[in-house]
Design a protein around this motif. Structure first.
Motif, PDB file in Angstrom:
ATOM      1  N   GLY A  46       0.855  -1.048  -0.067  1.00 34.88           N
ATOM      2  CA  GLY A  46      -0.003   0.212  -0.147  1.00 34.88           C
ATOM      3  C   GLY A  46       0.904   1.251   0.008  1.00 34.88           C
ATOM      4  O   GLY A  46       2.213   1.194  -0.443  1.00 34.88           O
ATOM      5  N   PRO A  47       0.223   2.469   0.521  1.00 34.25           N
ATOM      6  CA  PRO A  47       1.174   3.558   0.434  1.00 34.25           C
ATOM      7  C   PRO A  47       2.551   3.618   1.211  1.00 34.25           C
ATOM      8  O   PRO A  47       2.283   2.848   2.152  1.00 34.25           O
ATOM      9  CB  PRO A  47       0.275   4.564   1.029  1.00 34.25           C
ATOM     10  N   ALA A  91       2.667  14.239   0.689  1.00 40.19           N
ATOM     11  CA  ALA A  91       1.798  15.188   0.215  1.00 40.19           C
ATOM     12  C   ALA A  91       1.286  15.947   1.267  1.00 40.19           C
ATOM     13  O   ALA A  91       1.288  17.059   1.300  1.00 40.19           O
ATOM     14  CB  ALA A  91       0.744  14.517  -0.517  1.00 40.19           C
ATOM     15  N   PHE A  92       0.981  15.172   2.390  1.00 42.98           N
ATOM     16  CA  PHE A  92       0.279  15.789   3.597  1.00 42.98           C
ATOM     17  C   PHE A  92       1.396  16.949   4.127  1.00 42.98           C
ATOM     18  O   PHE A  92       1.065  17.988   4.632  1.00 42.98           O
ATOM     19  CB  PHE A  92       0.123  14.865   4.646  1.00 42.98           C
ATOM     20  N   TYR A 141      -6.201  10.987  -4.470  1.00 39.71           N
ATOM     21  CA  TYR A 141      -6.588  10.061  -3.395  1.00 39.71           C
ATOM     22  C   TYR A 141      -6.121  11.028  -2.242  1.00 39.71           C
ATOM     23  O   TYR A 141      -6.833  11.073  -1.190  1.00 39.71           O
ATOM     24  CB  TYR A 141      -5.691   8.659  -3.462  1.00 39.71           C
ATOM     25  N   ALA A 142      -4.958  11.213  -1.997  1.00 40.86           N
ATOM     26  CA  ALA A 142      -4.228  12.099  -0.912  1.00 40.86           C
ATOM     27  C   ALA A 142      -5.228  13.415  -0.790  1.00 40.86           C
ATOM     28  O   ALA A 142      -5.492  13.781   0.283  1.00 40.86           O
ATOM     29  CB  ALA A 142      -2.821  12.418  -1.156  1.00 40.86           C
ATOM     30  N   ARG A 143      -5.214  14.101  -1.834  1.00 38.45           N
ATOM     31  CA  ARG A 143      -6.328  15.405  -1.625  1.00 38.45           C
ATOM     32  C   ARG A 143      -7.504  15.229  -1.142  1.00 38.45           C
ATOM     33  O   ARG A 143      -8.028  15.821  -0.037  1.00 38.45           O
ATOM     34  CB  ARG A 143      -6.291  16.173  -2.932  1.00 38.45           C
ATOM     35  N   ASP A 159      -8.904  16.640   2.627  1.00 40.64           N
ATOM     36  CA  ASP A 159      -9.988  17.596   2.574  1.00 40.64           C
ATOM     37  C   ASP A 159     -11.080  16.821   3.455  1.00 40.64           C
ATOM     38  O   ASP A 159     -11.798  17.534   4.476  1.00 40.64           O
ATOM     39  CB  ASP A 159     -10.828  17.705   1.075  1.00 40.64           C
ATOM     40  N   GLN A 160     -11.107  15.643   3.594  1.00 42.28           N
ATOM     41  CA  GLN A 160     -11.905  14.834   4.439  1.00 42.28           C
ATOM     42  C   GLN A 160     -11.749  15.191   5.888  1.00 42.28           C
ATOM     43  O   GLN A 160     -12.822  15.241   6.552  1.00 42.28           O
ATOM     44  CB  GLN A 160     -12.181  13.189   4.113  1.00 42.28           C
ATOM     45  N   MET A 161     -10.609  15.002   6.233  1.00 38.63           N
ATOM     46  CA  MET A 161      -9.853  15.447   7.691  1.00 38.63           C
ATOM     47  C   MET A 161      -9.828  16.667   8.049  1.00 38.63           C
ATOM     48  O   MET A 161      -8.812  17.083   9.009  1.00 38.63           O
ATOM     49  CB  MET A 161      -9.046  14.227   7.915  1.00 38.63           C
TER      50      MET A 161
END
Length: 386
Positions: free
Chosen positions: A203-204, A211-212, A266-268, A272-274
Motif C-alpha cells: 500500500g502507500p 503530500a500531507f 487520493y491524498a487530496r 479535505d475529508q479530515m
C-alpha cells in the motif's frame, strides 16, 4: 574463471525525488553472483521537472506531446545521472560495461482492461534508453516490466528477484521491506524450506505522507523529516480504520499498486475529508496507515516462513516514527535493521537491483520471479540499446 562487469543501475520511483544511480561491480564464478556497491549518488529533480512528471501521472492533465517530450528529456537526465556516479567513483565511461535503467513510471495498469474483445494490461516507463546510450556511449538496457506483463504477470514487483538471489538465509526467514512512494515487501523463506518466495506491494509508503507534509507546511517541507511532525500528532483511530477498509488491503498477493490508486487525487481527497484534525494528527494518522498495513502483511507470514529479521530500504527507513510504530506491532524476537547491514546502502538498493536485472538480461537469463509477479513462467526482461 571470474567474470566481472561494471554496471550502472538507474532508478526513479514514485516519490519523484530524483534519479538514483548506483555503480556496482558484478562478479560471477561457477554460477555464484556477487554484487558490490562502488558508488551511489542521486540527481535531484528540479521543481519544474517534478511538476511536469506529476502532470503526466494524472490522466486529466497528461498530453501525448508532453509524454513524448519528457521521454526524451528524461533520457538526457538519466544519462547525466549515470555520468555523475561514474565521475564520483573516479572512473570513466569507457570502463563501464553497461547501464541498466528502470525509467520513470507514469502509468501502471496491472488489471485487465477489455478493448474490442481483447484483455489488455499495460505499464509505461519513460526515459528513453536510446538517448542514454547515445549520450554515454554505453550499452543501455531498460523497459523491464512489459515482458513480465506479456507473460501474464503484473510487471511488479521486480526487486524480489534480486532479494531471492542475494539475501536468503539458511535457517530462518527474512523480510525485505522497501518504503518508497509505495511500500512493498519480499518474504524470503529459509533456504531449507519448500515455501515460495512471495513479494507484493502493501500500500502507500511515503507518497501520502509527503503530500500531507507539503500541504501542512505550505511547501516549506516536502517530507516529514525523521517523522517529527507525526511524532507530535495523535492517530485518529476511526479514520485509520476507514482507510484500512480500502479494497487494495483486502486483495491477496501477488498485487501491485501506484499513483493510480494512492496518488495525489487520493491524498487530496483524504486531506479535505479530515479538515477538522490538526495537521500533525493528519500526518500521524497517515503515517500509521503505512506502518499498520506493513505490519499486517508481515505478520501473516511469521510462523510459516520462520521469520526472524526485517530489513528496510528506501526513504521510509529515515522516518523514525514510522519505523518505531512498525517495530511495536511485530514480535520482540524479530529484529529490524536497514539493508545497510546486508552490505547495500538502503537508499541505493533499488538502483543496485536494476543493475543486476540488466546484467542478467545481457546474459540472456530470466530475471523475473513468477511467484512475486504472477507471471506464468520465468522470462528475460529488458530491451537493449547498443
Amino acid at each position: 574463471m571470474v567474470n566481472q562487469k561494471y554496471v550502472v543501475g538507474l532508478m526513479s520511483g514514485t516519490s519523484l525525488d530524483g534519479i538514483d544511480a548506483a555503480l556496482v561491480s558484478i562478479s560471477e564464478e561457477a554460477g555464484n553472483i556477487e554484487v558490490r556497491l562502488i558508488q551511489f549518488t542521486t540527481l535531484p529533480y528540479s521543481d519544474v521537472i517534478r511538476g511536469k512528471i506529476l502532470q503526466l501521472c494524472d490522466p486529466k492533465t497528461a498530453h501525448i506531446e508532453d509524454i513524448s517530450a519528457m521521454n526524451m528529456l528524461l533520457g538526457e537526465l538519466f544519462a547525466d545521472a549515470a555520468q555523475k556516479v561514474v565521475v564520483e567513483a573516479n572512473m570513466t565511461m569507457r570502463e563501464i560495461d553497461m547501464i541498466s535503467s528502470h525509467g520513470q513510471t507514469i502509468f501502471h495498469q496491472p488489471e485487465n482492461l477489455e478493448i474490442d474483445g481483447h484483455q489488455v494490461t499495460s505499464t509505461l516507463q519513460i526515459g528513453d534508453i536510446a538517448v542514454i546510450a547515445e549520450r554515454t556511449g554505453v550499452m543501455t538496457i531498460g523497459d523491464f516490466r512489459t515482458r513480465d506483463m506479456a507473460a501474464g504477470g503484473q510487471g511488479a514487483p521486480l526487486v524480489p528477484y534480486a532479494d531471492n538471489l542475494l539475501f536468503r538465509e539458511e535457517n530462518h526467514g527474512r523480510v525485505l521491506v522497501n518504503i518508497g512512494g509505495i511500500a512493498n515487501i519480499t518474504v524470503l523463506p529459509p533456504k531449507n524450506s519448500d515455501k515460495s518466495v512471495l513479494a507484493f506491494d502493501t500500500g502507500p509508503g511515503n507518497m501520502i505522507i509527503d503530500a500531507f507534509t507539503t500541504w501542512a507546511t505550505n511547501g516549506v517541507k516536502t517530507f516529514d523529516e525523521n517523522g517529527d511532525i507525526a511524532a507530535n500528532g495523535q492517530v485518529h483511530e476511526n479514520w485509520l480504520n476507514e482507510l484500512l477498509s480500502h479494497e487494495f488491503f483486502k486483495q491477496s498477493p501477488p498485487k501491485s499498486t501506484g499513483r493510480e490508486q494512492f496518488g495525489m487525487e487520493y491524498a487530496r481527497k483524504l486531506w479535505d475529508q479530515m479538515g477538522q484534525l490538526s495537521n500533525a494528527d493528519k500526518i500521524a494518522t497517515i503515517t500509521e496507515l503505512t506502518s499498520r498495513s506493513l505490519a499486517a502483511d508481515i505478520s501473516r507470514f511469521i510462523e510459516d516462513y520462520q521469520l526472524k529479521e526485517v530489513f528496510i530500504s528506501g526513504g521510509g527507513w529515515h522516518n523514525h516514527t514510522l519505523r518505531n510504530s512498525l517495530k511495536s506491532m511485530l514480535p520482540d524476537d524479530i529484529t529490524i535493521d536497514s539493508t545497510d547491514a546486508l552490505g547495500i546502502q538502503g537508499d541505493a538498493k533499488e538502483a543496485v537491483v536494476f543493475a543486476l536485472l540488466g546484467y542478467q538480461c545481457s546474459m540472456k537469463r530470466s530475471n523475473n520471479l513468477p511467484s512475486a509477479t504472477g507471471a506464468t513462467k520465468p522470462v528475460v526482461m529488458g530491451k537493449v540499446a547498443f
